[in-house]
Design an enzyme around this catalytic site. Sequence first.
Site, mmCIF file in Angstrom:
data_model
loop_
_atom_site.group_PDB
_atom_site.id
_atom_site.type_symbol
_atom_site.label_atom_id
_atom_site.label_comp_id
_atom_site.label_asym_id
_atom_site.label_seq_id
_atom_site.Cartn_x
_atom_site.Cartn_y
_atom_site.Cartn_z
ATOM 1 N N PRO A 644 16.690 22.324 3.158
ATOM 2 C CA PRO A 644 15.806 22.025 4.291
ATOM 3 C C PRO A 644 16.560 21.582 5.541
ATOM 4 O O PRO A 644 16.080 21.758 6.651
ATOM 5 C CB PRO A 644 14.904 20.903 3.764
ATOM 6 C CG PRO A 644 15.485 20.451 2.481
ATOM 7 C CD PRO A 644 16.390 21.528 1.972
ATOM 8 N N LYS A 645 17.759 21.054 5.338
ATOM 9 C CA LYS A 645 18.532 20.592 6.498
ATOM 10 C C LYS A 645 19.074 21.765 7.310
ATOM 11 O O LYS A 645 18.854 21.862 8.513
ATOM 12 C CB LYS A 645 19.680 19.705 6.013
ATOM 13 C CG LYS A 645 20.322 18.870 7.076
ATOM 14 C CD LYS A 645 21.297 17.875 6.434
ATOM 15 C CE LYS A 645 21.898 16.953 7.466
ATOM 16 N NZ LYS A 645 22.743 15.940 6.823
ATOM 17 N N VAL A 715 15.504 32.331 7.000
ATOM 18 C CA VAL A 715 14.897 31.627 8.132
ATOM 19 C C VAL A 715 15.659 31.793 9.439
ATOM 20 O O VAL A 715 15.430 31.062 10.387
ATOM 21 C CB VAL A 715 14.769 30.114 7.827
ATOM 22 C CG1 VAL A 715 13.742 29.869 6.746
ATOM 23 C CG2 VAL A 715 16.123 29.513 7.437
ATOM 24 N N GLU A 717 15.626 33.982 11.774
ATOM 25 C CA GLU A 717 15.007 34.602 12.940
ATOM 26 C C GLU A 717 13.578 34.164 13.230
ATOM 27 O O GLU A 717 13.101 34.280 14.351
ATOM 28 C CB GLU A 717 15.064 36.137 12.777
ATOM 29 C CG GLU A 717 16.422 36.657 13.200
ATOM 30 C CD GLU A 717 16.914 37.842 12.389
ATOM 31 O OE1 GLU A 717 16.898 37.749 11.162
ATOM 32 O OE2 GLU A 717 17.305 38.847 12.984
#
Lengths: 748, 335
Positions: A644-645, A715, A717
Amino acid sequence: MTLHSAKIGQPVSRIDGLAKVTGQARYAAEPHPAGMLYGFIVNSPIARGRIETIRDEAARAVPGVVEIMTHLNRPHSALFEKSYMDGLGVPGSPYRPLHDAEISFNGQPVAVVLAETFEAAREAAMLLEVDYERWPHNADFEASLHQKYMPSKTRSNYVPPKSRGNAAEAYALSPIKIEGRYHLAPEHHNPMEMHATTVIAEDDGTFTVWDKTQGPQAVQAYLTSALSLSKDQVRVRNPYVGGAFGSGLRAQHNVFLAALGAKMLKRSVRITLTRQQMFTHVFRPEAVMNIALGAQPDGTLQSMIVDGVTDTSRFEHNMENLVIWGLINYKCPNATADYKVAPRDTYTSSDMRAPGAATGVNLFEMAVDEMAYACNMDPLAFRLHNYSDIDAMHDMPLTSKALKEAMHEGAERFGWYNRPIAPKSMRDGKELIGWGMATGIWDAMFSPTSARATLIADGRLHIATAASDIGTGTYTILAQTASEAFGIPIEMIDIELGDSTLPECPTEGGSWTAASAGAAVWLACQSLREKLFKTLGKSGNISAWLTAGLSNNTTVLQDGFLQDKDADENLRLSLSEALSLTGQDRLEVEETAKPGLRGTISQMRKARFTHSAVFCEVRVDEELGIVRVTRLVNAVAAGRIMNPKTAASQVRGAMVMATGMALHEESLMDERVGRFMNHNFAEYHIPAHADIPDMDVLFVEEKDREVSPLGVKGVGEIGMCGTAAAIANAIFHATGQRHRSLPITPGN
Amino acid sequence: MRQFSYSRPDTLDTACHTPDHTRYLAGGTNLIDLMKSDVERPEHVVDLSALSMSQIEERPDGGLRLGALATNADTAAHPLVTERYPLLASAILAGASPQIRNRATNGGNLNQRTRCHYFYDPDMACNKRSPGTGCSAKGGRNRIMAILGTSDACIATFPSDMCVALAALNATVHLTGPEGERSVPLRDYHRLPEDTPWQDNILRTGEIVTSIDLPPLSFGSHHTYLKIRDRLSFAFAIVSVAAGLQMENNTIGKACIAMGGVGTKPWCVPEAEALLEGKTPSPSLFRDAAECLLQGAVTDRDNAAKLKLAPRVIIRALSQAAAGTPQSQTQKTIF
């Protein structure tokens, strides 16, 4: 320090962070082989014509100049155009640097000065005199629209729009209509690291090429083909890449010219482009879209008519998936779209972060906002009302689409539900406040990828694949994947990327690397683990295995130790001990992940996309028109989030870029000469810190066992898609004024 | 860049007596960039950094003297500047970035060159860079170009923020050259391009800016530097206004106003200042002043937005000054 397995899904900090901030990470322009020459490119000042004469006496007289390479004296390179085709190239005749006297675009390299120092090379480049015969050209996008066409051979990833119903008739009959011409200015990728290549002429006659690229194996294939070299003569490395955003998808002229120089002089050569020269090659095409929407008074979409054009060069047909996104994402019985390219005398436009969708989704979502207002509906409610659970263009089910959840969670986080619908209804002093939203959609792609996992004598796990980490966090997520799949602390893992000699991996791009390379690493680690257990079981040292209190049935590999799953921690074998028990100095496997891995891909064809819902607050000075983006919330549905980071960091980065698209970034073409004139960072404005508010990125839960082996969508783009529209829509809500051309700059 | 000789004299006299084709180097934030781009091609670079010209000191008349080699950062942070000339501090902080302001000097700021795209690109015709080649900014992508003080030969904007405040404050520039010292009002220091746009200012060969004097002049809080640009930081002005009003009983006493981003030099119109003096602030008064300031404005292909924005920026700046609420350079809301 206790070492732990860092599993997929944990917010692990970048494992390459220390190397980067301490300068240990080496980029393309950083190797210093002995005897290296510096190359400086001389660019054409005209858009079309031919070189008449080159006068190089003064340039050659500069101390330190070794050679000036032009079309007249360059060494042999491949004759045929097809030899210059690169893996991600587009149909047409690829540009062949220094091939002949003909000039096809402003900024085209006409010579390369090779000198002992960079300073000498640049000085000589300034002294080179080139005379040209000028031919008429057209570099004006509006004028090129008259020549728009559909290429007879389309790009391999081109998705032709598919009509449904009778859009024209339905539009005519729709009680509520909107129609507009939407425009996006051309943009340049402008990664922090300029394009650069260092070609090391090795003693054995081979070349090691350090290049700023997103695909080392693609560059290797290109160079071997274009320079008539064999595959084992060229090794391409790009362990670190300082951003690319698509500019490194295709082999750029710097790598060809550096290799050509090295081949000519049998010496190592480095070429770096200046920031100004970064405006002489790829850029996001200028685009225009005519969008007409028809609806019932209750907000039910009846018809969507989209036609769009992007620019390309005269010699190649760059195409984008520009017009399809609304047709895919919205339920609407009648829809049609048309796409063409318009040729102008420039270099070929190219893929830039979310190519096609960054333009097509944002411009379409601006039109959707207009339609919501025409129906007097809240823009979020309007989108929910016309929500499609399938790929409405192909009438095909989706592997997953948690867009509805993203819309609700994003709206909740933003506080959208308190929003007054009427524009110009919120103000604070001299500033009008507006809230806008849009949705985003991007492909969730997967490409077959190979990876190698090796357990070495000191008990470390070595992972290798020819993937490129262009700053996105690939090293980190692959380490997490290996850590979980093998059962070893992340500190005991070495990741090797960015080398054409490593197991095959497609060029990084399209947000497919996390899903694809991740799956390959997972598979290789699982396979290595099985091989370790099997080898231990077979080896003659069962006694030692048992002495350690372990048995084949109850032993697990976790945190880097073989241990009984129930027994205490003292009864365990380190991986180096385990490896020595096998009697081998290393255990190695290589695996290729394919879409069908573990049977997760359903036999039925399904469409696969990432989705997002973006919410934005702007403040606009009523008299001066100065826009400030004060809040941005992006709720992303991208399947399983590996980290998630780093994932949020990618989305935030794209949101910054999309803010630039909405408000700042614009390459100003002087069509009289065919050159983008604001070719520096003082005048090509990317957002500054002051332009960017705190950005809130949230990932909604989306379990998708079909989209890719690990359930990952990527993730890189999605943050581009929808964010620029949300800003434009918020400006409307603040001011009541529609802007249909991006960027929206002061005074417009 | 091309080969050049380098020297670092330790007296002003030596520095003034230099051969032709010399450029003086101070902070280097502009000159070095231009040399790398092959725009400036000096044969000799004379580094002024050994000269002691970086003091900021009070004048007997109550004014302030700014050394030419004092950095922009030091100037903007100097207690005497922040206390007495907050307008100047604000204008300096509106420009560039902290890194650049740490290097850039006051003298260098006066002598910085235009940011015109065509001036910066040696492949393009430019009378300012290569006399007689023509002006390709006219009819080109000229959104950032000037609308005031232009000529057929040149429409390049003078880019400084600092000089706009100095012009408003009626600063005086002190020069030393081979023929001795002289002083020039800042408002007369920069030239209109006319038909010799390559001469940005009145500097003669061998002349060096040694200091800038600010007259004793106080506006209290009735001043502002309002800058409109393409992004909220680190961009040159589209339109900027420096204004100072001496207010007494809601009446304007002395009025000082200068504009940046719109002119080929810092733009001042004494009639506009006279028009404000002795009057009570009102929107219509400010509109009149704006009209007066913008008289004779000529737009080209892309820069009509400047003319649309300029009156609004002038009116807002004068309102801020009249109200005693100067524009903050950190808080981006424009009050």
